[in-house]
Design a protein around this motif. Structure first.
Motif, PDB file in Angstrom:
ATOM      1  N   VAL A 170      32.568   6.026  15.737  1.00  0.00           N
ATOM      2  CA  VAL A 170      32.397   7.007  16.812  1.00  0.00           C
ATOM      3  C   VAL A 170      31.024   7.655  16.758  1.00  0.00           C
ATOM      4  CG1 VAL A 170      33.182   9.243  17.693  1.00  0.00           C
ATOM      5  CG2 VAL A 170      34.853   7.500  17.051  1.00  0.00           C
ATOM      6  N   PHE A 171      30.596   8.104  15.573  1.00  0.00           N
ATOM      7  CA  PHE A 171      29.417   8.964  15.473  1.00  0.00           C
ATOM      8  C   PHE A 171      28.126   8.231  15.132  1.00  0.00           C
ATOM      9  CE2 PHE A 171      32.721  12.172  15.093  1.00  0.00           C
ATOM     10  CZ  PHE A 171      32.196  13.210  15.839  1.00  0.00           C
ATOM     11  N   LEU A 172      28.200   7.049  14.544  1.00  0.00           N
ATOM     12  CA  LEU A 172      26.978   6.400  14.077  1.00  0.00           C
ATOM     13  C   LEU A 172      26.507   5.248  14.954  1.00  0.00           C
ATOM     14  CD1 LEU A 172      27.583   6.344  10.204  1.00  0.00           C
ATOM     15  CD2 LEU A 172      26.465   8.090  11.603  1.00  0.00           C
ATOM     16  N   LEU A 173      27.380   4.724  15.799  1.00  0.00           N
ATOM     17  CA  LEU A 173      26.998   3.580  16.612  1.00  0.00           C
ATOM     18  C   LEU A 173      26.454   4.032  17.955  1.00  0.00           C
ATOM     19  CD1 LEU A 173      30.009   1.162  15.954  1.00  0.00           C
ATOM     20  CD2 LEU A 173      27.755   1.156  14.865  1.00  0.00           C
ATOM     21  N   GLU A 174      25.355   3.443  18.375  1.00  0.00           N
ATOM     22  CA  GLU A 174      24.843   3.743  19.716  1.00  0.00           C
ATOM     23  C   GLU A 174      25.726   3.072  20.763  1.00  0.00           C
ATOM     24  OE1 GLU A 174      23.204  -0.101  21.045  1.00  0.00           O
ATOM     25  OE2 GLU A 174      22.990   1.800  22.099  1.00  0.00           O
ATOM     26  N   GLN A 175      25.513   3.411  22.025  1.00  0.00           N
ATOM     27  CA  GLN A 175      26.485   3.120  23.078  1.00  0.00           C
ATOM     28  C   GLN A 175      26.948   1.665  23.116  1.00  0.00           C
ATOM     29  OE1 GLN A 175      27.990   5.218  25.083  1.00  0.00           O
ATOM     30  NE2 GLN A 175      29.048   3.706  26.309  1.00  0.00           N
ATOM     31  N   THR A 176      26.025   0.734  23.071  1.00  0.00           N
ATOM     32  CA  THR A 176      26.396  -0.687  23.178  1.00  0.00           C
ATOM     33  C   THR A 176      27.273  -1.111  22.010  1.00  0.00           C
ATOM     34  OG1 THR A 176      24.371  -1.219  24.392  1.00  0.00           O
ATOM     35  CG2 THR A 176      25.535  -3.045  23.317  1.00  0.00           C
ATOM     36  N   TYR A 177      26.847  -0.768  20.802  1.00  0.00           N
ATOM     37  CA  TYR A 177      27.612  -1.160  19.618  1.00  0.00           C
ATOM     38  C   TYR A 177      28.938  -0.413  19.546  1.00  0.00           C
ATOM     39  CZ  TYR A 177      23.273  -3.399  18.245  1.00  0.00           C
ATOM     40  OH  TYR A 177      22.156  -4.195  18.224  1.00  0.00           O
ATOM     41  N   PHE A 178      28.953   0.816  20.064  1.00  0.00           N
ATOM     42  CA  PHE A 178      30.200   1.568  20.163  1.00  0.00           C
ATOM     43  C   PHE A 178      31.210   0.803  21.016  1.00  0.00           C
ATOM     44  CE2 PHE A 178      32.889   4.432  22.618  1.00  0.00           C
ATOM     45  CZ  PHE A 178      33.403   5.291  21.671  1.00  0.00           C
ATOM     46  N   SER A 179      30.769   0.323  22.173  1.00  0.00           N
ATOM     47  CA  SER A 179      31.676  -0.413  23.066  1.00  0.00           C
ATOM     48  C   SER A 179      32.133  -1.719  22.429  1.00  0.00           C
ATOM     49  CB  SER A 179      30.990  -0.684  24.408  1.00  0.00           C
ATOM     50  OG  SER A 179      29.885  -1.553  24.250  1.00  0.00           O
ATOM     51  N   TRP A 180      31.266  -2.370  21.676  1.00  0.00           N
ATOM     52  CA  TRP A 180      31.643  -3.608  20.993  1.00  0.00           C
ATOM     53  C   TRP A 180      32.647  -3.323  19.870  1.00  0.00           C
ATOM     54  CZ3 TRP A 180      26.223  -6.357  20.172  1.00  0.00           C
ATOM     55  CH2 TRP A 180      25.732  -6.718  21.425  1.00  0.00           C
ATOM     56  N   PHE A 181      32.400  -2.262  19.131  1.00  0.00           N
ATOM     57  CA  PHE A 181      33.283  -1.901  18.015  1.00  0.00           C
ATOM     58  C   PHE A 181      34.708  -1.670  18.504  1.00  0.00           C
ATOM     59  CE2 PHE A 181      35.273   1.527  15.504  1.00  0.00           C
ATOM     60  CZ  PHE A 181      35.312   0.923  14.248  1.00  0.00           C
ATOM     61  N   PHE A 182      34.842  -0.822  19.533  1.00  0.00           N
ATOM     62  CA  PHE A 182      36.183  -0.538  20.033  1.00  0.00           C
ATOM     63  C   PHE A 182      36.731  -1.696  20.863  1.00  0.00           C
ATOM     64  CE2 PHE A 182      35.000   3.751  18.787  1.00  0.00           C
ATOM     65  CZ  PHE A 182      36.162   4.157  18.157  1.00  0.00           C
ATOM     66  N   GLY A 183      35.844  -2.513  21.421  1.00  0.00           N
ATOM     67  CA  GLY A 183      36.300  -3.727  22.079  1.00  0.00           C
ATOM     68  C   GLY A 183      36.958  -4.672  21.085  1.00  0.00           C
ATOM     69  N   PHE A 184      36.389  -4.747  19.881  1.00  0.00           N
ATOM     70  CA  PHE A 184      36.981  -5.571  18.819  1.00  0.00           C
ATOM     71  C   PHE A 184      38.359  -5.050  18.428  1.00  0.00           C
ATOM     72  CE2 PHE A 184      37.484  -6.371  14.187  1.00  0.00           C
ATOM     73  CZ  PHE A 184      37.598  -7.755  14.240  1.00  0.00           C
ATOM     74  N   VAL A 185      38.482  -3.716  18.330  1.00  0.00           N
ATOM     75  CA  VAL A 185      39.780  -3.107  18.012  1.00  0.00           C
ATOM     76  C   VAL A 185      40.801  -3.449  19.097  1.00  0.00           C
ATOM     77  CG1 VAL A 185      41.018  -0.920  17.719  1.00  0.00           C
ATOM     78  CG2 VAL A 185      38.754  -1.228  16.693  1.00  0.00           C
ATOM     79  N   ILE A 186      40.388  -3.358  20.359  1.00  0.00           N
ATOM     80  CA  ILE A 186      41.280  -3.669  21.466  1.00  0.00           C
ATOM     81  C   ILE A 186      41.672  -5.143  21.449  1.00  0.00           C
ATOM     82  CG2 ILE A 186      41.462  -3.796  23.983  1.00  0.00           C
ATOM     83  CD1 ILE A 186      41.658  -0.977  22.866  1.00  0.00           C
ATOM     84  N   ALA A 187      40.733  -6.019  21.091  1.00  0.00           N
ATOM     85  CA  ALA A 187      41.038  -7.452  21.017  1.00  0.00           C
ATOM     86  C   ALA A 187      42.094  -7.718  19.937  1.00  0.00           C
ATOM     87  CB  ALA A 187      39.770  -8.249  20.732  1.00  0.00           C
ATOM     88  N   LEU A 188      41.965  -7.060  18.786  1.00  0.00           N
ATOM     89  CA  LEU A 188      42.977  -7.202  17.733  1.00  0.00           C
ATOM     90  C   LEU A 188      44.332  -6.695  18.218  1.00  0.00           C
ATOM     91  CD1 LEU A 188      41.066  -6.046  14.515  1.00  0.00           C
ATOM     92  CD2 LEU A 188      41.749  -8.376  15.121  1.00  0.00           C
ATOM     93  N   ALA A 189      44.308  -5.576  18.933  1.00  0.00           N
ATOM     94  CA  ALA A 189      45.555  -5.056  19.495  1.00  0.00           C
ATOM     95  C   ALA A 189      46.133  -6.038  20.516  1.00  0.00           C
ATOM     96  CB  ALA A 189      45.311  -3.692  20.144  1.00  0.00           C
ATOM     97  N   GLY A 190      45.255  -6.717  21.257  1.00  0.00           N
ATOM     98  CA  GLY A 190      45.709  -7.731  22.201  1.00  0.00           C
ATOM     99  C   GLY A 190      46.369  -8.902  21.504  1.00  0.00           C
ATOM    100  N   TRP A 191      45.809  -9.306  20.354  1.00  0.00           N
ATOM    101  CA  TRP A 191      46.419 -10.372  19.547  1.00  0.00           C
ATOM    102  C   TRP A 191      47.842  -9.983  19.149  1.00  0.00           C
ATOM    103  CZ3 TRP A 191      47.576 -10.052  14.162  1.00  0.00           C
ATOM    104  CH2 TRP A 191      47.923 -11.271  13.579  1.00  0.00           C
ATOM    105  N   GLU A 192      48.033  -8.698  18.826  1.00  0.00           N
ATOM    106  CA  GLU A 192      49.372  -8.222  18.478  1.00  0.00           C
ATOM    107  C   GLU A 192      50.269  -8.113  19.712  1.00  0.00           C
ATOM    108  OE1 GLU A 192      48.103  -5.469  14.620  1.00  0.00           O
ATOM    109  OE2 GLU A 192      48.597  -4.518  16.530  1.00  0.00           O
ATOM    110  N   TRP A 193      49.687  -7.695  20.832  1.00  0.00           N
ATOM    111  CA  TRP A 193      50.498  -7.550  22.047  1.00  0.00           C
ATOM    112  C   TRP A 193      51.044  -8.901  22.505  1.00  0.00           C
ATOM    113  CZ3 TRP A 193      51.967  -3.013  24.345  1.00  0.00           C
ATOM    114  CH2 TRP A 193      52.732  -3.163  25.513  1.00  0.00           C
ATOM    115  N   ALA A 194      50.293  -9.954  22.259  1.00  0.00           N
ATOM    116  CA  ALA A 194      50.786 -11.283  22.618  1.00  0.00           C
ATOM    117  C   ALA A 194      52.109 -11.560  21.914  1.00  0.00           C
ATOM    118  CB  ALA A 194      49.741 -12.340  22.250  1.00  0.00           C
TER     119      ALA A 194
END
Length: 275
Positions: A20-44
């Motif tokens: 949240v606090f150390l990543l600039e905007q682009t990397y922030f979106s990628w970081f949480f995008g990765f978390v969402i992708a993992l959650a998507g793997w579980e949602w499947a």
């Protein structure tokens, strides 16, 4: 189990806060995008896709949709999310009678998109937005507040539920959750809102608004938790995965956040705190 949960939590919390606090905007979106992708793997899996190829394919689709949603209007994405969580509340309250509405595989797949994508969109939006009504709150601090709000609700629910939790909240969905736990969670977020308002020296009007949107969001976070429990019960599984020792899966940790974050940001927009 408790020791394992504490160890995992002590590892996860710094990772999330650094994201949240150390990543600039682009990397922030990628970081949480990765978390969402993992959650998507579980949602499947919650959607009854048990093979790894199918689950990975669903996670890849989630990634593609994140890119697509990044170009959508935040208002429309949040509107869809709010509508879904209102529907989810009805489904939880009337479970299992409403299973015919969402039990089909394709429907559960689509619901996964509606659950996960708005959370990411709202986080990215808030990350680059300052509050008009409370300039002291930059986007990063709003995200921290949302995290603290859900964590406070969880902690308050846990302790009040253990102490007084006899009347069950939704026994057909999650037998362990009680009305006392729900009230304790909401009360904890109420206290958090008061503390935040005091620290930021908000006016009486803004303090009332913060309390209202916090309490509403706390209630919705409970719906988010119960909704995932409803899908797990239908699927016949205890945890969304075993990625987080002692905690289950990613979805088990973000189910409340997936509901709370879009609703909280939507309320900020409605009240004119952000534009």
């Amino acid at each position: 189990m408790l020791k394992q949960r504490l160890i995992t939590g002590l590892i996860l919390a710094p990772i999330v806060l650094c994201g949240v606090f150390l990543l600039e905007q682009t990397y922030f979106s990628w970081f949480f995008g990765f978390v969402i992708a993992l959650a998507g793997w579980e949602w499947a899996n919650l959607s009854s896709f048990s093979s790894q190829i199918q689950r990975i394919a669903y996670a890849i689709v989630i990634c593609g949709l994140l890119y697509l949603v990044s170009g959508f209007s935040i208002e429309w994405v949040l509107l869809v999310s709010v509508i879904w969580w209102l529907i989810a509340a009805l489904c939880v309250l009337s479970f299992p009678d409403t299973k015919a509405f969402w039990a089909a595989k394709p429907v559960r797949c689509i619901i996964g998109f509606v659950v996960l994508l708005p959370m990411w969109k709202a986080l990215v939006f808030v990350r680059e937005t300052d509050l008009i009504s409370a300039p002291e709150w930059g986007g990063l601090w709003v995200i921290l507040y949302m995290l603290l709000m859900v964590w406070a609700a969880d902690i308050g629910a846990y302790f009040s539920g253990k102490a007084w939790g006899k009347a069950k909240l939704a026994p057909k969905v999650s037998p362990g959750k009680s009305w006392a736990g729900a009230w304790g969670g909401v009360a904890s977020t109420f206290i958090l809102a008061l503390v935040a308002a005091y620290i930021l020296e908000l006016s009486s009007l803004l303090t009332i608004q913060l309390i209202v949107i916090t309490v509403i969001t706390a209630v919705i976070s409970i719906i988010g938790d119960l909704t995932e429990s409803m899908f797990k019960r239908h699927r016949g599984i205890k945890d969304s995965s075993q990625l987080l020792p002692g905690h289950g899966g990613i979805l088990d940790r973000i189910d409340s956040l997936a509901a709370a974050i879009p609703v909280f940001v939507c309320l900020l927009l409605v009240l004119g705190w952000v534009a």
